[in-house]
Design a protein around this motif. Structure first.
Motif, PDB file in Angstrom:
ATOM      1  N   LYS A  68       2.162  41.578  -4.556  1.00  0.00           N
ATOM      2  CA  LYS A  68       1.272  40.601  -3.923  1.00  0.00           C
ATOM      3  C   LYS A  68      -0.175  40.905  -4.257  1.00  0.00           C
ATOM      4  O   LYS A  68      -0.665  41.995  -4.041  1.00  0.00           O
ATOM      5  N   TYR A  69      -0.850  39.939  -4.790  1.00  0.00           N
ATOM      6  CA  TYR A  69      -2.263  40.108  -5.100  1.00  0.00           C
ATOM      7  C   TYR A  69      -3.071  39.813  -3.843  1.00  0.00           C
ATOM      8  O   TYR A  69      -3.117  38.689  -3.368  1.00  0.00           O
ATOM      9  N   ILE A  70      -3.670  40.825  -3.293  1.00  0.00           N
ATOM     10  CA  ILE A  70      -4.552  40.597  -2.149  1.00  0.00           C
ATOM     11  C   ILE A  70      -5.978  40.762  -2.639  1.00  0.00           C
ATOM     12  O   ILE A  70      -6.407  41.850  -2.969  1.00  0.00           O
ATOM     13  N   TYR A 100     -11.291  40.718   0.548  1.00  0.00           N
ATOM     14  CA  TYR A 100     -11.780  42.049   0.837  1.00  0.00           C
ATOM     15  C   TYR A 100     -12.380  42.129   2.230  1.00  0.00           C
ATOM     16  O   TYR A 100     -13.022  41.213   2.687  1.00  0.00           O
ATOM     17  N   ASN A 145      -7.388  34.614  -2.988  1.00  0.00           N
ATOM     18  CA  ASN A 145      -6.265  35.363  -2.425  1.00  0.00           C
ATOM     19  C   ASN A 145      -4.976  34.797  -3.002  1.00  0.00           C
ATOM     20  O   ASN A 145      -4.597  33.690  -2.696  1.00  0.00           O
ATOM     21  N   GLY A 187      -0.780  35.191  -3.760  1.00  0.00           N
ATOM     22  CA  GLY A 187       0.432  35.848  -3.314  1.00  0.00           C
ATOM     23  C   GLY A 187       1.619  35.229  -3.996  1.00  0.00           C
ATOM     24  O   GLY A 187       1.685  34.020  -4.181  1.00  0.00           O
ATOM     25  N   SER A 215     -11.422  50.303  -0.844  1.00  0.00           N
ATOM     26  CA  SER A 215      -9.971  50.317  -1.013  1.00  0.00           C
ATOM     27  C   SER A 215      -9.383  51.708  -0.859  1.00  0.00           C
ATOM     28  O   SER A 215      -8.192  51.854  -0.582  1.00  0.00           O
ATOM     29  N   ILE A 265      -1.811  45.807   3.664  1.00  0.00           N
ATOM     30  CA  ILE A 265      -2.469  46.045   2.377  1.00  0.00           C
ATOM     31  C   ILE A 265      -1.892  47.225   1.624  1.00  0.00           C
ATOM     32  O   ILE A 265      -2.275  47.493   0.487  1.00  0.00           O
ATOM     33  N   THR A 280       2.321  48.780  -3.224  1.00  0.00           N
ATOM     34  CA  THR A 280       1.479  47.690  -2.736  1.00  0.00           C
ATOM     35  C   THR A 280       0.020  48.106  -2.655  1.00  0.00           C
ATOM     36  O   THR A 280      -0.886  47.384  -3.108  1.00  0.00           O
ATOM     37  N   ASN A 299      -2.887  46.562  -5.005  1.00  0.00           N
ATOM     38  CA  ASN A 299      -3.959  45.819  -4.335  1.00  0.00           C
ATOM     39  C   ASN A 299      -5.315  46.409  -4.696  1.00  0.00           C
ATOM     40  O   ASN A 299      -6.303  45.687  -4.868  1.00  0.00           O
ATOM     41  N   ALA A 346      -6.080  45.168  -8.084  1.00  0.00           N
ATOM     42  CA  ALA A 346      -6.502  43.768  -7.995  1.00  0.00           C
ATOM     43  C   ALA A 346      -7.980  43.664  -7.625  1.00  0.00           C
ATOM     44  O   ALA A 346      -8.708  42.812  -8.157  1.00  0.00           O
ATOM     45  N   LYS A 347      -8.423  44.513  -6.741  1.00  0.00           N
ATOM     46  CA  LYS A 347      -9.850  44.506  -6.376  1.00  0.00           C
ATOM     47  C   LYS A 347     -10.724  44.880  -7.570  1.00  0.00           C
ATOM     48  O   LYS A 347     -11.798  44.306  -7.777  1.00  0.00           O
TER      49      LYS A 347
END
Length: 512
Positions: free
Chosen positions: A3-5, A8, A21, A23, A56, A66, A117, A121, A124-125
């Motif tokens: 899942k791309y979160i 922020y 966002n 998902g 993060s 997260i 995860t 994540n 991804a940030k």
């Protein structure tokens, strides 16, 4: 797949800013409000995105959300899983941790899933920040520095992932929309370990070349020395001894770092951002409350048991093992600074910590030993504490100067210079109050380096990676944990949910 979160919570006194966002379970796209500030229209947005990458590091959710980067899942996968530590706590508390400790792991283990995860994540940030920086209206030197900071984190996150899971998806971009996130093979298939290591080296080299030195970079940010030291560790892992040696010596000769005279102070607040610190998770105050990695101290705090009768400090997980205790030499100052020993005497004198806090004797405590390096005082006269036990202001030391010295010692020995290796090791031993060693054969010096790394860095989340990279995991673990299966348990399982979300395109690790 994962899942791309990309929404922020930019902390450390930075206001929140919303971004895309994505998902895998969604079939829609969140569209920014027209006129909303973006990095190409507001330079502050770029700074906030970079700060969000630092934030993060505080991810510590082992039960969904997260995910986990520096919480109990990380603690378990670096330390509880090894010979340095036992699960601790009570026998029935958190079976998933017991399964990790006993190598009864399955692909449905929630702590393993939380690592996957959390780290993806975090990646991804970094990708979102890098995308925004491409068009950000910033001074070019500042933009380059921001990119270097972000790429350091991407390289670091992938370094941990590849050591835990082997090959993983190589994600270097932000998906254009939900369809791409759900269908592009890059998000659903595993790159090889060599491909991931090439990415890590590229990112960390870029960071090394474009970050400023300690003292010039803002306090608490990663520096040229941070990137150089981490790159040295990558090359050590890859057994590129010459590069590991050269980079370690670059850090040593920089003059930016030194050993603290008192080993015990490294993990007290007085040791935060010290001359020995190279890379640490920063903590502080946010909204007039303690702001640290959620429950890092509580998971590992001494736990009430038996007769009870006192207010304990946590859940009691990650209890230093008797095996670790037995490996200390007589007179080694590091032992009492690493391990809280619970009093076993018939006089019930208890155990008094450095701040005066007294833990009762064993008849009122759940476990015989606890991780002193995870302790943060609640005495406001000794260390900063505003009352939030769950988020104590405990900096987590992820890389420090002593580690670099030992990396240089190991590389020097592998390159045939046992004399220099001994000299470097003695720098560490002298602080510990131990006699110097004398250079000996390469195999003998190799074992000496391994011993010194275990003791110097005990309970600091490095033991598992050391056992794996040196090929000693099976030999060491099978002696105390018979469930360990060579060729299987060197890696964690790929979470079953991620395989399902990929439509079976993600392959499982051997034996799971």
């Amino acid at each position: 797949m994962f899942k791309y979160i990309l929404k922020y919570k930019l902390l450390l006194l930075i206001a929140a800013v919303s971004v895309l966002n994505y998902g895998c379970s969604k079939d829609f796209l969140d569209v920014p409000v027209q006129g909303q500030a973006t990095a190409d229209s507001d330079p502050d947005v770029a700074d906030k995105l970079v700060t969000g990458v630092y934030a993060s590091l505080h991810a510590s959710s082992a039960f969904g959300g997260i995910g986990d980067i520096n919480g109990i899942s990380m603690i378990a996968a670096t330390t509880i899983i090894t010979d340095d530590s036992d699960k601790g706590s009570t026998p029935g508390d958190q079976k998933g941790l017991k399964d990790m400790d006993d190598f009864d792991l399955t692909p449905t283990n929630n702590f393993v899933a939380a690592l996957w995860t959390g780290y993806f994540n975090g990646i991804a940030k970094t990708n979102q920040a890098l995308k925004a920086l491409e068009t950000a209206k910033l001074d070019e030197d500042l933009k380059l520095r921001y990119q270097a900071e972000v790429r350091f984190f991407r390289g670091y996150y992938y370094f941990n992932l590849v050591r835990w899971f082997g090959g993983v998806p190589k994600v270097l971009k932000v998906p254009l929309d939900a369809y791409e996130a759900n269908n592009d093979p890059v998000y659903q298939t595993r790159a090889t370990p060599d491909e991931i290591y090439a990415l890590i080296i590229e990112d960390l080299t870029f960071a090394k070349e474009n970050l400023l030195i300690k003292g010039v970079m803002p306090v608490g940010r990663v520096t040229k020395g941070t990137a150089t030291a981490m790159l040295a560790k990558v090359y050590l892992t890859r057994k590129n001894w010459q590069e590991a040696y050269t980079l370690s010596q670059e850090v040593i000769s920089s003059g930016s770092y030194s050993l603290l005279p008192d080993y015990s102070e490294i993990w007290r607040q007085v040791g935060d951002r010290s001359n020995e610190a190279i890379f640490e998770v920063q903590t502080g105050v946010y909204n007039n409350s303690d702001y640290g990695v959620p429950n890092y101290c509580v998971w590992q705090g001494p736990r009430v048991g038996g007769l009870q009768g006192w207010t304990d400090l946590g859940f009691g997980f990650n209890s230093p093992s008797q095996n670790l205790v037995n490996d200390y030499e007589a007179g080694d100052k590091r032992k009492e600074s690493t391990i809280i020993f619970i009093d076993q005497s018939p006089q019930h004198v208890g155990t008094v910590l450095f701040d005066g806090f007294r833990i009762p004797s064993q008849d009122s405590v759940a476990n015989p030993r606890y991780n002193y390096k995870a302790y943060h005082s609640e005495n406001k006269e000794v260390e900063s504490f505003l009352g939030n036990r769950d988020r104590k202001q405990k900096n987590i030391h992820l890389l420090r100067y002593a580690d670099v010295i030992l990396m240089a010692a190991e590389a020097a020995n592998e390159l045939g210079n046992s004399g220099e290796s001994a000299m470097l090791i003695n720098m560490i031993r002298q602080r510990a109050g131990l006699a110097d060693i004398i250079a000996s054969s390469q195999p003998s010096m190799r074992e000496t380096v391994y011993h010194e790394r275990r003791i110097e860095l005990a309970m600091e989340h490095d033991r598992w990676f050391d056992l794996i990279r040196t090929g000693r995991a099976a030999q060491v673990m099978q002696a105390i944990k018979p469930n360990f299966i060579p060729g299987k348990n060197e890696l964690l399982p790929i979470p079953s949910l991620q395989i399902a979300l990929s439509g079976g395109k993600l392959t499982q690790n051997n034996g799971y």
